[in-house]
Design an enzyme around this catalytic site. Structure first.
Site, mmCIF file in Angstrom:
data_model
loop_
_atom_site.group_PDB
_atom_site.id
_atom_site.type_symbol
_atom_site.label_atom_id
_atom_site.label_comp_id
_atom_site.label_asym_id
_atom_site.label_seq_id
_atom_site.Cartn_x
_atom_site.Cartn_y
_atom_site.Cartn_z
ATOM 1 N N HIS A 39 -9.244 3.935 -0.920
ATOM 2 C CA HIS A 39 -7.869 3.422 -0.835
ATOM 3 C C HIS A 39 -7.555 2.491 -2.021
ATOM 4 O O HIS A 39 -7.488 1.272 -1.855
ATOM 5 C CB HIS A 39 -7.717 2.707 0.515
ATOM 6 C CG HIS A 39 -6.347 2.192 0.807
ATOM 7 N ND1 HIS A 39 -5.188 2.738 0.285
ATOM 8 C CD2 HIS A 39 -5.939 1.154 1.616
ATOM 9 C CE1 HIS A 39 -4.144 2.059 0.733
ATOM 10 N NE2 HIS A 39 -4.572 1.097 1.535
ATOM 11 N N LYS A 95 -10.022 6.246 4.756
ATOM 12 C CA LYS A 95 -11.334 5.820 5.259
ATOM 13 C C LYS A 95 -12.475 6.324 4.382
ATOM 14 O O LYS A 95 -13.387 5.573 4.039
ATOM 15 C CB LYS A 95 -11.515 6.329 6.718
ATOM 16 C CG LYS A 95 -12.888 6.085 7.283
ATOM 17 C CD LYS A 95 -13.148 4.604 7.482
ATOM 18 C CE LYS A 95 -14.590 4.189 7.388
ATOM 19 N NZ LYS A 95 -15.161 4.128 6.047
ATOM 20 N N ILE A 119 -12.609 -0.833 -0.503
ATOM 21 C CA ILE A 119 -11.921 -1.330 -1.700
ATOM 22 C C ILE A 119 -12.287 -0.352 -2.823
ATOM 23 O O ILE A 119 -13.461 -0.019 -2.996
ATOM 24 C CB ILE A 119 -12.360 -2.777 -1.957
ATOM 25 C CG1 ILE A 119 -11.713 -3.649 -0.868
ATOM 26 C CG2 ILE A 119 -11.992 -3.247 -3.345
ATOM 27 C CD1 ILE A 119 -12.244 -5.041 -0.773
ATOM 28 N N CYS A 123 0.827 -1.224 0.000
ATOM 29 C CA CYS A 123 0.000 0.000 0.000
ATOM 30 C C CYS A 123 0.851 1.261 0.000
ATOM 31 O O CYS A 123 0.325 2.372 -0.108
ATOM 32 C CB CYS A 123 -0.940 0.003 1.205
ATOM 33 S SG CYS A 123 -2.017 -1.427 1.240
ATOM 34 N N CYS A 162 -12.909 0.575 8.750
ATOM 35 C CA CYS A 162 -12.071 0.079 7.642
ATOM 36 C C CYS A 162 -12.085 1.044 6.467
ATOM 37 O O CYS A 162 -13.121 1.648 6.160
ATOM 38 C CB CYS A 162 -12.611 -1.251 7.109
ATOM 39 S SG CYS A 162 -12.751 -2.557 8.327
ATOM 40 N N SER A 163 -10.950 1.128 5.758
ATOM 41 C CA SER A 163 -10.965 1.790 4.453
ATOM 42 C C SER A 163 -11.666 0.839 3.489
ATOM 43 O O SER A 163 -11.711 -0.368 3.727
ATOM 44 C CB SER A 163 -9.541 2.075 3.977
ATOM 45 O OG SER A 163 -8.832 0.857 3.843
HETATM 46 N N1 COA Z 1 -16.630 1.935 4.876
HETATM 47 C C1 COA Z 1 -17.920 2.329 4.678
HETATM 48 N N2 COA Z 1 -18.782 1.669 3.884
HETATM 49 C C2 COA Z 1 -18.317 0.575 3.245
HETATM 50 C C3 COA Z 1 -16.998 0.117 3.387
HETATM 51 C C4 COA Z 1 -16.165 0.841 4.246
HETATM 52 N N3 COA Z 1 -14.897 0.455 4.425
HETATM 53 N N4 COA Z 1 -16.834 -0.975 2.625
HETATM 54 C C5 COA Z 1 -18.011 -1.193 2.011
HETATM 55 N N5 COA Z 1 -18.911 -0.261 2.383
HETATM 56 C C6 COA Z 1 -20.309 -0.154 1.997
HETATM 57 C C7 COA Z 1 -20.495 -0.252 0.510
HETATM 58 O O1 COA Z 1 -20.462 1.028 -0.096
HETATM 59 C C8 COA Z 1 -21.854 -0.886 0.405
HETATM 60 O O2 COA Z 1 -22.840 0.114 0.636
HETATM 61 P P1 COA Z 1 -24.253 0.056 -0.131
HETATM 62 O O3 COA Z 1 -24.884 -1.238 0.282
HETATM 63 O O4 COA Z 1 -24.947 1.285 0.384
HETATM 64 O O5 COA Z 1 -23.921 0.085 -1.579
HETATM 65 C C9 COA Z 1 -21.902 -1.828 1.593
HETATM 66 O O6 COA Z 1 -20.963 -1.300 2.546
HETATM 67 C C10 COA Z 1 -21.528 -3.243 1.253
HETATM 68 O O7 COA Z 1 -20.345 -3.211 0.468
HETATM 69 P P2 COA Z 1 -19.494 -4.495 0.143
HETATM 70 O O8 COA Z 1 -18.516 -4.139 -0.933
HETATM 71 O O9 COA Z 1 -20.414 -5.664 -0.085
HETATM 72 O O10 COA Z 1 -18.707 -4.701 1.510
HETATM 73 P P3 COA Z 1 -17.879 -5.944 1.923
HETATM 74 O O11 COA Z 1 -18.489 -6.513 3.165
HETATM 75 O O12 COA Z 1 -17.680 -6.866 0.766
HETATM 76 O O13 COA Z 1 -16.446 -5.299 2.310
HETATM 77 C C11 COA Z 1 -14.822 -4.664 3.926
HETATM 78 C C12 COA Z 1 -16.270 -4.534 3.461
HETATM 79 C C13 COA Z 1 -14.608 -3.812 5.152
HETATM 80 C C14 COA Z 1 -14.495 -6.133 4.258
HETATM 81 C C15 COA Z 1 -13.890 -4.174 2.766
HETATM 82 O O14 COA Z 1 -14.183 -2.829 2.464
HETATM 83 C C16 COA Z 1 -12.414 -4.306 3.127
HETATM 84 O O15 COA Z 1 -11.847 -5.399 3.041
HETATM 85 N N6 COA Z 1 -11.763 -3.213 3.506
HETATM 86 C C17 COA Z 1 -10.348 -3.226 3.881
HETATM 87 C C18 COA Z 1 -9.482 -3.080 2.661
HETATM 88 C C19 COA Z 1 -8.042 -3.311 2.999
HETATM 89 O O16 COA Z 1 -7.683 -4.216 3.733
HETATM 90 N N7 COA Z 1 -7.137 -2.507 2.414
HETATM 91 C C20 COA Z 1 -5.731 -2.628 2.640
HETATM 92 C C21 COA Z 1 -5.393 -2.067 3.960
HETATM 93 S S1 COA Z 1 -3.750 -2.423 4.494
#
Ligand code: COA
Length: 388
Positions: free
Chosen positions: A335, A331, A212, A86, A209-210
């Protein structure tokens, strides 16, 4: 080192989920915007650097240095892909800085890009876990939310940091993201929303969480001679440093002390001739909200262990003592991993040019950007200022 290096142009795409767009279209848009902003054209560019973490696993595309040069209409020039998880964007910026410092190049275009939403969350999670230690961590099923959850829990135990304090980072960054037209999430969340969002890896919830993200960002760097000729308001790169740490979390003396950030910060402060107190605002790597708390501690904006309290006191808000992540941070702005380090430099440039609109930090003169790879095994720190 005698030559100075400045940012003379910036450009980025909006960050978000763009199913209708491809990798090359994103980086070409960001690159074109930066080149127009710099007022240069293709023949002025000596080299291209591009930070991209894992396009091979996300879209099946490697060899992206040449791809970017090709789609920019710049075939023939040197083009280099840079990878540090990252922190790929921050490292690309550092490499471009060194290339100009060395005297080899005068104008370098440095971009960052990632296209993450073409695959499922599970697929992206496995690809991102490639930044962790595969033998000690990935093999046993740990993911990035899991690694940062352990850091958060330890910080709570050692320093009494609360879930509320970790959640306040999200509240602040969403409020900032609402003011940023390029942010993925341009809406506010309340403390209650964060505390009741679904659990991802205890104690980290969805709103810690940030997301995707798809997106790209580009800056144009120039030597002092070219910058003075081409640009009315160059933003000088006063400090550029990188440090590393153990890849796996369990090898560290403390998992709440981001040693690579401490070391890179010290080097960057020394190079820039400034102290933490001289910094007017900072963009830091809040891939999970606990990471922002660890970042402000490691960069000396507050004492070790007091990042939660500093956030709760409102010191990191716009208008506070040290505004953090005015862009919305990872956030809320999003990201797209390879692009993040470059997007941080762009926010710093807009702040220092006085172009950050509703997010503007009044009287901002010195800004800092901290970009982290993995759970802290790579960290880059850059310090920017309109004055040399
Ligand atoms: N913050 C706020 N809202 C989020 C979000 C987040 N981080 N991630 C997803 N959403 C929202 C989406 O916009 C969607 O909203 P909607 O239903 O109104 O359209 C809803 O949540 C579902 O989204 P979805 O893509 O199905 O979420 P998910 O459960 O598959 O993924 C996480 C959520 C947190 C697991 C994913 O965002 C993640 O893995 N984040 C971390 C990324 C990471 O590790 N980066 C590297 C860091 S070192």
């Amino acid at each position: 080192m005698t030559r100075d290096v400045a940012i003379i142009g910036v450009g980025m795409t909006k960050f978000g989920e763009f199913w209708e767009r491809g990798y090359r279209s994103l980086i070409t848009e960001a690159g074109s915007k930066a080149i127009i902003d710099a007022g240069i054209d293709g023949k002025d560019i000596d080299a291209v650097y591009v930070g991209s973490m894992t396009p091979g696993r996300l879209i099946g595309q490697e060899h992206v240095g040449a791809l970017v040069a090709d789609y920019a209409g710049l075939t023939g020039i040197p083009a280099t892909r840079v990878e540090a998880a990252c922190a790929s964007g921050g490292l690309a910026l550092h490499q471009a800085f060194l290339a100009i410092k060395s005297g080899l190049y005068d104008i370098v275009v440095v971009g960052g890009v990632e296209k993450m939403t073409d695959v499922s969350t599970e697929h992206a999670t496995v690809a991102l876990a490639g930044a962790a230690d595969q033998e000690w961590e990935g093999f046993h099923g740990i993911t990035f939310p899991g690694l940062y959850a352990m850091m958060a829990r330890r910080h709570m135990i050692d320093y009494g940091t609360t879930e509320e304090q970790i959640s306040m980072v999200a509240v602040k960054n969403h409020a900032n993201g609402k003011l940023n037209p390029n942010a993925q999430f341009q809406y506010e969340v309340t403390l209650e929303d964060v505390l009741h969002s679904s659990m991802v890896a205890d104690p980290l919830r969805l709103l810690h969480c940030s997301p995707i993200t798809d997106g790209a960002a580009t800056v144009v760097l120039a030597s002092s001679e070219k910058a003075k000729k081409l640009c009315e308001r160059p933003i000088w790169v006063r400090g550029s440093a990188i440090a590393t740490d153990t890849l796996s979390l369990h090898e560290r003396k403390s998992i709440t002390r981001v040693e690579a950030s401490i070391v890179a910060g010290k080097k960057a402060y020394e190079m820039a001739g400034v102290k933490p107190d001289d910094i007017d605002f900072a963009e830091v790597h809040d891939c999970f909200t606990i990471a922002e708390i660890l970042a402000i501690e490691s960069l000396g904006f507050c004492k070790m262990g007091e990042g939660g309290k500093t956030t709760e006191n409102g010191e990191t808000r716009i208008g506070g003592r040290i505004p953090i992540n005015t862009s919305g941070g990872l956030k809320a702005k999003g990201h797209p991993v390879g692009a993040t380090g470059i997007a941080q430099a762009i926010e710093a440039t807009w702040q220092l040019r006085g172009q950050a609109e509703k997010r503007q930090v009044k009287g901002a003169k010195v800004g800092l950007a901290q970009n982290v790879g993995g759970s802290g095994a790579t960290c880059t720190v850059h310090i920017f200022s309109p004055e040399k």
